[in-house]
Scaffold this motif. Structure first.
Motif, PDB file in Angstrom:
ATOM      1  N   ASP A 146      -1.461  -1.127 -12.463  1.00 39.29           N
ATOM      2  CA  ASP A 146      -2.551  -0.872 -12.129  1.00 39.29           C
ATOM      3  C   ASP A 146      -3.496  -2.193 -11.176  1.00 39.29           C
ATOM      4  N   ALA A 147      -4.410  -2.716 -11.148  1.00 41.57           N
ATOM      5  CA  ALA A 147      -4.278  -3.666  -9.739  1.00 41.57           C
ATOM      6  C   ALA A 147      -4.375  -5.658 -10.249  1.00 41.57           C
TER       7      ALA A 147
ATOM      8  N   ALA B 101      -4.465 -10.836  -3.670  1.00 37.67           N
ATOM      9  CA  ALA B 101      -4.826  -9.701  -4.683  1.00 37.67           C
ATOM     10  C   ALA B 101      -6.202 -10.681  -5.236  1.00 37.67           C
TER      11      ALA B 101
ATOM     12  N   LYS C 121       0.818   2.413  -2.196  1.00 39.82           N
ATOM     13  CA  LYS C 121      -0.308   2.811  -2.615  1.00 39.82           C
ATOM     14  C   LYS C 121      -1.313   4.237  -2.715  1.00 39.82           C
TER      15      LYS C 121
ATOM     16  N   ASP D 164      -6.847   2.059  -7.421  1.00 41.38           N
ATOM     17  CA  ASP D 164      -6.756   1.440  -8.330  1.00 41.38           C
ATOM     18  C   ASP D 164      -5.165   0.754  -9.458  1.00 41.38           C
TER      19      ASP D 164
END
Length: 286
Positions: free
Chosen positions: A128-129, A185, A244, A250
């Motif tokens: 996930d992120a 990020a 992605k 996400d």
């Protein structure tokens, strides 16, 4: 280009306006026959809380000032999807908001599981992120040491998992890249508590991370060369690629591709074979 964007903005808004009925917008159902389907400009303006002239100028692509709040109000009235909302921002000359996961796209995990399982015999996993590991295939377990109860967060495990570090010959070279990518990020969402929680954990557990974090490096996600030593097959050289899926912003898919060195592809195929799996069940040092 500017003229083309204005034309596209006009056509886009008109097409979205035409597909929303007055009833869907919460307006009374009467009003007689309409010359065109959907909402009128004046109705969009009223429902969005903006002036009729201003909305007309927006739809005409005039050079007017816009704000995220007003564009979001228009997007709500026109019942735009998240992708359409971001498109509206771009056509209006503004930076689009962060993509959101549409409710109908949340149940994509079965398809993503099929994707990484199809990548066998090569390692693949999904994060996930915040770099929390969502799922991984058997090759990731066999080669990278991903396993239940240990692989909680890929950034934390990169620094503190002794099994992974014992297998990674390129750890020192890649550590700076891993930290710089995570900082990029974090920078995009500085107030996000999820990132802050990961930073707190890895900083507490790894002085090496703290030192690299202080360098303030910034890098985009991309491809990373990984050199590994597996206790059963020896040297492996793979290239990891982060991908992605727009419908699931996400999540990040990390695919490992064997490079033409150390006979890596054949070794990975053997590890995933029944014979290789049997041998992997027996404890091996390292």
């Amino acid at each position: 280009m500017r003229s083309q964007r204005r034309d596209e903005l006009r056509e886009f808004l008109m097409s979205r306006r035409a597909r929303v009925s007055p009833q869907e917008a919460g307006l009374p159902g009467g009003g007689g026959r309409r010359r065109t389907p959907g909402l009128r400009r004046e109705e969009v303006a009223v429902l969005a809380g903006v002036g009729a002239s201003w909305y007309q100028w927006l739809e005409q692509g005039r050079d007017i000032s816009v704000s995220p709040q007003v564009l979001d109000a228009v997007a709500r009235v026109l019942r735009l999807s998240d992708a359409e909302r971001r498109h509206l921002y771009l056509l209006a000359g503004m930076n689009p908001p962060e993509p959101r996961v549409a409710p109908e796209k949340r149940d994509m995990c079965d398809g993503l599981r099929r994707l990484i399982d199809t990548w066998m015999p090569y390692p693949a996993h999904i994060m996930d992120a915040y770099y929390n590991c969502v799922m991984y295939n058997d090759a990731a377990a066999l080669v990278l040491g991903m396993r239940p109860g240990v692989t909680q967060n890929c950034l934390v495990d990169f620094f503190v998992d002794p099994l992974y570090r014992s297998r990674s010959n390129s750890w020192e070279r890649n550590a700076r890249t891993v930290v710089a990518q995570f900082r990029a990020a974090c920078a995009a969402r500085p107030e996000d508590e999820g990132f802050q929680a990961v930073l707190a954990e890895v900083s507490e557990r790894s002085p090496e991370f703290v030192a690299l974090w202080a360098e303030r490096g910034i890098e985009d996600q991309g491809q990373v060369r990984k050199e590994l030593t597996h206790p059963l097959v020896g040297s492996l050289v793979v290239e990891s690629t982060v991908m992605k899926v727009p419908a699931r912003p996400d999540l990040m898919i990390v695919l490992h591709t064997p490079l033409d060195e150390e006979n890596t592809a054949a070794k990975l195929e053997w590890l995933a074979s029944p014979e290789g799996r049997r041998d992997a069940m027996h404890p091996v040092a390292g």
